[in-house]
Design an enzyme around this catalytic site. Structure first.
Site, PDB file in Angstrom:
ATOM      1  N   CYS A  50       0.794  -1.243  -0.283  1.00 56.23           N
ATOM      2  CA  CYS A  50       0.295   0.234  -0.046  1.00 56.23           C
ATOM      3  C   CYS A  50       1.156   1.281  -0.455  1.00 56.23           C
ATOM      4  CB  CYS A  50      -0.877   0.277   1.064  1.00 56.23           C
ATOM      5  SG  CYS A  50      -1.999  -1.993   1.776  1.00 56.23           S
ATOM      6  N   ASP A  82      -2.341  -4.020   7.953  1.00 52.16           N
ATOM      7  CA  ASP A  82      -3.792  -4.935   8.414  1.00 52.16           C
ATOM      8  C   ASP A  82      -3.851  -6.452   7.415  1.00 52.16           C
ATOM      9  OD1 ASP A  82      -6.521  -2.763   8.709  1.00 52.16           O
ATOM     10  OD2 ASP A  82      -4.570  -2.132   9.318  1.00 52.16           O
ATOM     11  N   CYS A 123      -2.053   2.532   2.835  1.00 55.58           N
ATOM     12  CA  CYS A 123      -3.384   1.349   3.913  1.00 55.58           C
ATOM     13  C   CYS A 123      -3.875   2.220   4.477  1.00 55.58           C
ATOM     14  CB  CYS A 123      -2.073   0.680   4.609  1.00 55.58           C
ATOM     15  SG  CYS A 123      -2.829  -0.631   5.081  1.00 55.58           S
ATOM     16  N   ASP A 124      -4.652   1.520   4.945  1.00 50.44           N
ATOM     17  CA  ASP A 124      -6.543   1.600   5.509  1.00 50.44           C
ATOM     18  C   ASP A 124      -6.547   2.416   6.691  1.00 50.44           C
ATOM     19  OD1 ASP A 124      -7.276  -1.735   6.110  1.00 50.44           O
ATOM     20  OD2 ASP A 124      -6.725  -0.168   4.170  1.00 50.44           O
ATOM     21  N   LYS A 125      -5.506   2.792   7.258  1.00 45.18           N
ATOM     22  CA  LYS A 125      -5.970   3.997   8.669  1.00 45.18           C
ATOM     23  C   LYS A 125      -5.076   4.879   8.175  1.00 45.18           C
ATOM     24  CE  LYS A 125      -7.528   0.590  10.906  1.00 45.18           C
ATOM     25  NZ  LYS A 125      -7.444  -0.352  10.226  1.00 45.18           N
ATOM     26  N   CYS A 195      -5.547  -2.432  -0.949  1.00 43.25           N
ATOM     27  CA  CYS A 195      -5.804  -3.580  -1.257  1.00 43.25           C
ATOM     28  C   CYS A 195      -7.097  -3.518  -2.679  1.00 43.25           C
ATOM     29  CB  CYS A 195      -6.516  -4.065   0.001  1.00 43.25           C
ATOM     30  SG  CYS A 195      -5.468  -4.667   0.585  1.00 43.25           S
ATOM     31  N   GLU A 447      -9.489  -6.867  13.384  1.00 47.60           N
ATOM     32  CA  GLU A 447     -10.369  -6.950  12.665  1.00 47.60           C
ATOM     33  C   GLU A 447     -10.452  -8.341  12.626  1.00 47.60           C
ATOM     34  OE1 GLU A 447      -8.728  -5.015   8.661  1.00 47.60           O
ATOM     35  OE2 GLU A 447      -9.507  -3.013   9.357  1.00 47.60           O
ATOM     36  N   SER A 473     -12.385  -6.325   8.695  1.00 47.82           N
ATOM     37  CA  SER A 473     -12.020  -5.847   7.460  1.00 47.82           C
ATOM     38  C   SER A 473     -13.131  -5.399   6.267  1.00 47.82           C
ATOM     39  CB  SER A 473     -10.830  -7.210   7.306  1.00 47.82           C
ATOM     40  OG  SER A 473     -11.357  -6.624   5.431  1.00 47.82           O
TER      41      SER A 473
HETATM   42  C1  XAI Z   1      -6.999  -6.445   3.940  1.00 50.49           C
HETATM   43  C2  XAI Z   1      -7.896  -5.717   3.879  1.00 50.49           C
HETATM   44  C3  XAI Z   1      -8.416  -5.841   2.677  1.00 50.49           C
HETATM   45  O1  XAI Z   1      -7.203  -4.481   3.406  1.00 50.49           O
HETATM   46  C4  XAI Z   1      -8.444  -5.197   5.381  1.00 50.49           C
HETATM   47  O2  XAI Z   1      -7.649  -4.654   5.706  1.00 50.49           O
HETATM   48  C5  XAI Z   1      -9.316  -3.712   5.062  1.00 50.49           C
HETATM   49  O3  XAI Z   1      -9.895  -3.401   5.849  1.00 50.49           O
HETATM   50  O4  XAI Z   1      -9.929  -3.855   3.776  1.00 50.49           O
HETATM   51 MG    MG Z   2      -8.012  -2.845   7.414  1.00 51.84          MG
END
Ligand code: XAI
Ligand code: MG
Length: 561
Positions: A50, A82, A123-125, A195, A447, A473
């Protein structure tokens, strides 16, 4: 330049001679001390695909800022992964990292009297962390998303990392062999980017685009495509204009912007995490947003996009079909979007969408026609009941039933639950209860992608439910209810559930109910003891002391007011 630049604190006057001396050592020349100083919060890291491309974007942001006659100053923010930490103790740091990212950007930009900030995340956060900081700072800001990963390909299928999670359940259920499992591992993540389904990263990048913090179309661009770097340089120029005009986050992150973001998140089938993060961002900017607002908007907005995890396509497909602006335009023409909300470009949403067609081209089916949506209402429902008096979040995309009464199978941790699923000890009609995984109890509200994917992989997605005070997730789907609040660690009813109890999940009735008498519950509550804290020093111990209920966004500066 407006004379209200904060950076005058460190660049103007005799007494600032030492700071100018030091700034000269990082590239400032005589003519640079009257230019706006812009922080570039760079989330570059090689620990996850990411964020691995973010440094190139930081360099392009620097170039764009200099070309627009501003002075960039690059600093690092953190990320965790994550997907890599999922299912381990390390995942307890994931939600915590949102706070660390927010705090780090706030600390640097205020310490160094920045006039604006360009935050880059993957990434997510990274997205909610940056948005919380931008809200707290309220200085001109723009967010640049690192970009989605492209799908992997194998056996004629598009793969994402969630395919690898689901393959574990398929392999354990004997549906695929070891060679196929290894092939999926090899082919699901082909390069840089977050992702690739409509998981949390793409959901939150889309939300920030809708709220006007990112440029149009930028949230679905692929990390590896040239347009992402070009969009970054344009974001830098747009930010310098926003500094000149003093376009502030408090003018963008309004109640209308949050309502717009919720509507789009429902329309794209986005991640449950968006609820947690939007509540937290709203609180940081002082907008009154509650978990009930999601339910109100859900009832009016259809799921328009056929996107993974429960659909067929990925973010790059959505980009080719018109991206977030196309989804926004469909909501706008149907009266479900506030067109007068402002964006960082200085244009309103309606102005940004003026040239976007009212409906997508008919030769694609990523974005469904308005009169033939995936679901007539949003897929993220807010449930309440004796198990969740403060609320819980149900994700109902991809399942045939939205009501289930089942027998409780109680697990005190995610690991115990996953072991039981992979060992074939779960059967149709079970409702898995995973507790002491909440913000305080985990701590860190992990998650639950590993168990929910294993349920799907084992073919139990339509007959097994799962409820947890943890979260999910963006890759999770099935009859799953997370964010159960109050959580077990503070004595919520989820702590009182016993093996074999009857539980009813009823999405239509917005209810999550433990079928147990009040007298019995009172007896159990009288016997309940809070667990010993799992961490007494360090980051997680601090987090446990500060974090709020998930129904308020699991924020860490709530109790301080
Ligand atoms: C691994 C993932 C799919 O990125 C997950 O952490 C999410 O929250 O979407
Ligand atoms: Mg996540």
């Amino acid at each position: 330049m407006p004379d209200n630049r904060r950076s005058q604190n460190i660049t103007q006057g005799i007494q600032r001679t030492p700071s100018r001396a030091m700034l000269r050592a990082v590239g400032f020349g005589d003519d640079d001390f009257t230019k706006p100083i812009v922080g570039v919060a760079n989330g570059y890291s090689t620990l996850t695909p990411c964020n691995k491309g973010l440094n190139d974007l930081a360099l392009r942001a620097e170039a764009g800022l200099k070309e627009a006659n501003a002075m960039p100053q690059v600093f690092g923010t953190i990320t965790v992964s994550d997907g890599i930490s999922m299912g381990t103790e390390g995942m307890k740091y994931s939600l915590v990292s949102r706070e660390v990212i927010a705090d780090s950007i706030e600390v640097v930009c205020n310490a160094q009297s920045m006039d604006g900030v360009l935050a880059i995340g993957g990434c997510d956060k990274n997205m909610p962390g940056a948005a919380i900081a931008i809200a707290r700072l309220n200085i001109p800001a723009v967010f640049v998303y690192g970009g989605t990963i492209k799908p992997g390909h194998h056996n004629g299928q598009d793969l994402t990392v969630v395919s690898a999670f689901e393959a574990v359940g398929q392999y354990s259920a004997g549906k695929i062999d070891k060679e196929e499992l290894t092939n999926i591992e090899r082919f699901s993540c082909p390069g840089a980017g977050s992702c690739g389904g409509m998981y949390t990263a793409n959901t939150m990048s889309s939300a920030l685009e809708v709220m006007g913090l990112s440029l149009p179309y930028s949230s679905t661009m692929a990390a590896e495509d040239a347009e992402k770097a070009e969009s970054t340089e344009k974001s830098a120029r747009v930010l310098v204009e926003a500094i000149k005009k003093q376009i502030l986050p408090s003018q963008l992150l309004t109640r209308k912007a949050f309502e717009n973001a919720i509507a789009v998140i429902m329309a794209i089938g986005g991640s449950t995490n968006a609820i947690l993060h939007l509540l937290a961002i709203a609180r940081s900017i002082g907008v009154d947003l509650s978990i009930d607002d999601f339910e109100t908007i859900r009832g009016k907005v259809p799921v328009l996009c056929d996107l993974k995890p429960s659909g067929r396509y990925v973010a790059t497909d959505l980009h080719r079909a018109g991206g977030i602006p196309q989804v926004m335009k469909m909501l706008l023409v149907n009266g479900l979007l506030h067109g007068d909300a402002l964006t960082v470009t200085g244009q309103t949403i309606a102005e940004v969408l003026a040239d976007v067609p009212d409906a997508p081209p008919t030769n694609q089916d990523v974005i469904r026609p308005w009169d033939n949506p995936m679901y007539a209402q949003g897929h993220l429902a807010i449930l309440k009941g004796n198990l969740a008096t403060e609320g819980a979040v149900a994700k109902i995309s991809g399942v045939k039933q939205s009501k289930m009464t089942g027998s409780a199978r109680v697990f005190e941790s995610e690991e115990d639950c996953l072991d039981a699923i992979l060992a074939g000890k779960i059967q149709a009609g079970d409702i898995l209860v995973v507790r002491y995984e909440g913000p305080k109890g985990g701590p860190g509200m992990r998650e639950m992608l590993a168990p929910t994917s294993a349920i799907i992989g084992a073919g139990l997605g339509d007959s097994v439910g799962l409820i947890t005070d943890g979260r999910f997730s963006g890759g999770t789907y099935g009859l799953v209810v997370g964010h159960v609040a109050p959580e077990a660690a503070v004595g919520g009813t989820i702590a009182l559930v016993q093996e074999g109890d009857s539980i009813t999940i009823d999405v239509a009735a917005r209810s999550l109910h433990l079928n147990c008498s009040e007298e019995e519950l009172a007896q159990r509550r009288a016997n309940w003891q809070p667990p010993k804290p799992r961490y007494t020093t360090g980051v997680l111990a601090k987090y446990v002391k500060l974090v709020s209920s998930s129904s308020l966004g699991a924020v860490t500066d709530l109790e301080l007011t």
